[in-house]
Every structure is written in C-alpha cells, then in structure tokens.
Design an enzyme around this catalytic site. Structure first.
Site, PDB file in Angstrom:
ATOM      1  N   ASP A   1     -17.131  17.106 -22.346  1.00 50.82           N
ATOM      2  CA  ASP A   1     -16.110  15.859 -22.558  1.00 50.82           C
ATOM      3  C   ASP A   1     -15.090  16.772 -23.751  1.00 50.82           C
ATOM      4  O   ASP A   1     -15.180  17.700 -24.340  1.00 50.82           O
ATOM      5  CB  ASP A   1     -16.769  14.981 -22.891  1.00 50.82           C
ATOM      6  CG  ASP A   1     -17.828  14.780 -24.113  1.00 50.82           C
ATOM      7  OD1 ASP A   1     -18.120  15.879 -24.905  1.00 50.82           O
ATOM      8  OD2 ASP A   1     -18.028  13.682 -24.182  1.00 50.82           O
TER       9      ASP A   1
ATOM     10  N   ASN B   1     -24.019   2.837 -27.244  1.00 51.42           N
ATOM     11  CA  ASN B   1     -24.354   1.972 -27.193  1.00 51.42           C
ATOM     12  C   ASN B   1     -24.048   2.078 -25.580  1.00 51.42           C
ATOM     13  O   ASN B   1     -23.433   1.883 -24.251  1.00 51.42           O
ATOM     14  CB  ASN B   1     -22.447   2.049 -27.043  1.00 51.42           C
ATOM     15  CG  ASN B   1     -21.661   3.603 -26.608  1.00 51.42           C
ATOM     16  OD1 ASN B   1     -22.099   4.227 -26.094  1.00 51.42           O
ATOM     17  ND2 ASN B   1     -20.423   3.265 -26.899  1.00 51.42           N
TER      18      ASN B   1
ATOM     19  N   HIS C   1     -23.224   5.598 -23.816  1.00 52.90           N
ATOM     20  CA  HIS C   1     -22.555   5.963 -23.140  1.00 52.90           C
ATOM     21  C   HIS C   1     -23.702   7.868 -22.764  1.00 52.90           C
ATOM     22  O   HIS C   1     -24.150   7.650 -23.579  1.00 52.90           O
ATOM     23  CB  HIS C   1     -20.825   6.415 -23.380  1.00 52.90           C
ATOM     24  CG  HIS C   1     -21.404   7.250 -25.172  1.00 52.90           C
ATOM     25  ND1 HIS C   1     -19.920   7.119 -26.153  1.00 52.90           N
ATOM     26  CD2 HIS C   1     -21.819   8.394 -25.050  1.00 52.90           C
ATOM     27  CE1 HIS C   1     -20.531   7.937 -27.041  1.00 52.90           C
ATOM     28  NE2 HIS C   1     -21.183   8.965 -26.789  1.00 52.90           N
TER      29      HIS C   1
ATOM     30  N   GLU D   1     -17.448   5.643 -21.316  1.00 49.71           N
ATOM     31  CA  GLU D   1     -18.224   4.098 -22.214  1.00 49.71           C
ATOM     32  C   GLU D   1     -18.696   3.340 -21.003  1.00 49.71           C
ATOM     33  O   GLU D   1     -18.387   3.626 -19.775  1.00 49.71           O
ATOM     34  CB  GLU D   1     -16.868   3.873 -22.958  1.00 49.71           C
ATOM     35  CG  GLU D   1     -16.672   5.064 -23.996  1.00 49.71           C
ATOM     36  CD  GLU D   1     -16.927   5.257 -25.329  1.00 49.71           C
ATOM     37  OE1 GLU D   1     -19.029   4.917 -25.352  1.00 49.71           O
ATOM     38  OE2 GLU D   1     -16.826   4.978 -26.456  1.00 49.71           O
TER      39      GLU D   1
HETATM   40  P1  PGA Z   1     -24.905  12.077 -31.354  1.00 51.11           P
HETATM   41  O1  PGA Z   1     -23.981  11.899 -30.404  1.00 51.11           O
HETATM   42  O2  PGA Z   1     -26.038  13.544 -30.474  1.00 51.11           O
HETATM   43  O3  PGA Z   1     -24.241  12.909 -32.534  1.00 51.11           O
HETATM   44  O4  PGA Z   1     -25.727  11.317 -31.528  1.00 51.11           O
HETATM   45  C1  PGA Z   1     -24.489  11.835 -29.130  1.00 51.11           C
HETATM   46  C2  PGA Z   1     -23.642  10.942 -27.630  1.00 51.11           C
HETATM   47  O5  PGA Z   1     -22.769  10.316 -28.389  1.00 51.11           O
HETATM   48  O6  PGA Z   1     -23.516  11.174 -26.496  1.00 51.11           O
END
Ligand code: PGA
Length: 232
Positions: free
Chosen positions: A74, A133, A135, A140
């Site tokens: 992304d 959440n 994702h 999302e």
């Molecule tokens: P993080 O993010 O590795 O900073 O916990 C993971 C994500 O949001 O996919």
C-alpha cells in the site's frame, strides 16, 4: 510451536525477535527455492526487525535479490516523499539489498497494479500485518471480497495508529492492494506482534468471514501461515 488444522497453520514464536527471525527465514527459504520470487511486502512496526535481519543477511551476501520483484502492499497519497511507504521499504530493506531499482513496485506508481503483478507472474509470497481494526494492507472494514487494488479513505482507528509517525497532518487517503490481489498470492504469512493484536486475530481467524473484518477473508486461503509472538 502450536499448530491448528490445515489449511491455516498457526505458529507462536516468543519473543518478537524470534518471531522476526522465523519470518526472515521463511523469506530466505522462498528466495532460495525460487530466486525470481515476486514478494508482497508490508510496512508498519511489525516487520521492522525482520527487515533488519534480512538487511544483515543481504549485506553479508547470504541473500540474492537480483531476480526478485518486490510489491509494496500500500501507499499514502499526498505525503512528503520521506513519509512514503516506498521510502520506508527503501530505508529498512531495499537499500541493503541488490534488488534492482526497477523491481521495487508500489501501487501509486503503476497505472494498473494488478495487471503489473499478473504480468510479472503473480505474487509468490506475501507478508501481511494486521491492524487492530482487522485491516490487511489498507483494506479497511467494509472492503468487499471482490476488491482489487484501489484507493481508500483511512479510518479514525488507522489514523490514530499511524499518528506517531507524523508531526503534522496524518494522511487520510491511500492506495492499497485489494483482497483479491492478496488472496491471489500463492503463499501468505500473516505476522502479528503484541497482545493488542490478540482480539482482532481471534475475530479474523475464528470468527465469521465478513467485510467488517477484512483479515477474515484470509480464512479461505489454502496456504496461510499465521505467526505471532503471543500464545494463540
Ligand atoms: P503495525 O501495523 O505493524 O504498525 O502494527 C500493522 C497494520 O496496520 O497492518
């Protein structure tokens, strides 16, 4: 290591350094078996130690990236170049490797990311983190199963999670591989570190498959390895 019935394999490696080493070893193994592998690569806090290990091995000449193609999961719109995910991957991994500059792909710099991935032969191994959440990449809650690479507005929860990386405005808009892009990967490793990921991982892997928890779509994948640093 604890295992669950296939197709999903669950493995716990505590602490985080061991988890990171195991994921790095899986990537090393992939590159050994298939030097021209197409990798889907995440950003965020979770893969940082794994990338440090891979960088070390690469500098020692233990890893050859010359035939690899790397696809970032992304990317933000409208941020300084220094805050892009491409820059993150450059700084944390690519700069220590011999991955050719032309093999560092990003959803913002390709007109049709899914076509570029397909023309390259499809993803062989994709490493994912998971947001609290639910994702995966920036898919999302609410993202449908039949999504391909698309633009998305980030949720409050994601902006909050990302806020520590930005002094000023927190980005709200991003491009991300879709659920189908990710599910098309021949192998997926979902990496989760820290107790704060337990509840959502539980929902994703043992709850109903629903767009409200995009990571739950991974339940249908035939070659999914979930690696955590907490008992699960
Ligand atoms: P993080 O993010 O590795 O900073 O916990 C993971 C994500 O949001 O996919």
């Amino acid at each position: 290591m604890q295992q669950q019935e296939s197709p999903t394999i669950l493995a716990t490696y505590d602490p985080y350094a061991t988890l990171s080493l195991r994921v790095a070893e899986a990537i090393k193994e992939q590159l050994k078996l298939a030097p021209g592998s197409r990798l889907g690569l995440p950003t965020g806090r979770t893969p940082i130690e794994c990338y440090r290990i891979l960088s070390q091995w690469s500098k020692n000449g233990q890893l050859d990236w010359s035939k690899v193609k790397a696809f970032g999961l992304d990317e933000y719109y409208d941020v300084d170049e220094s805050a892009t995910f491409l820059r993150f991957l450059e700084n944390n991994l690519y700069c220590s490797t011999n991955l050719p500059a032309g093999s560092r792909y990003n959803p913002l710099f390709c007109d049709n990311y899914d076509e570029v991935i397909a023309n390259a032969g499809g993803l062989d191994l994709t490493i994912l983190g998971i947001g609290t959440n639910g994702h995966i990449a920036f898919n999302e809650p609410g993202t449908p199963l039949d999504s391909w690479t698309h633009s998305i507005w980030l949720t409050e929860s994601t902006k909050q999670a990302n806020s520590e990386f930005f002094q000023g405005t927190i980005p709200e808009h991003a491009a991300t591989m879709g659920i189908q892009t990710i599910l098309g990967s021949r192998k997926i490793i979902l990496m989760a570190s820290g107790e704060k990921k337990r509840k959502i991982l539980q929902a994703a892997l043992r709850g109903p498959v629903t767009p409200q928890v995009p990571a739950s779509f991974l339940q249908s994948h035939k070659n999914l390895l979930v690696m955590t640093d907490f008992d699960f």
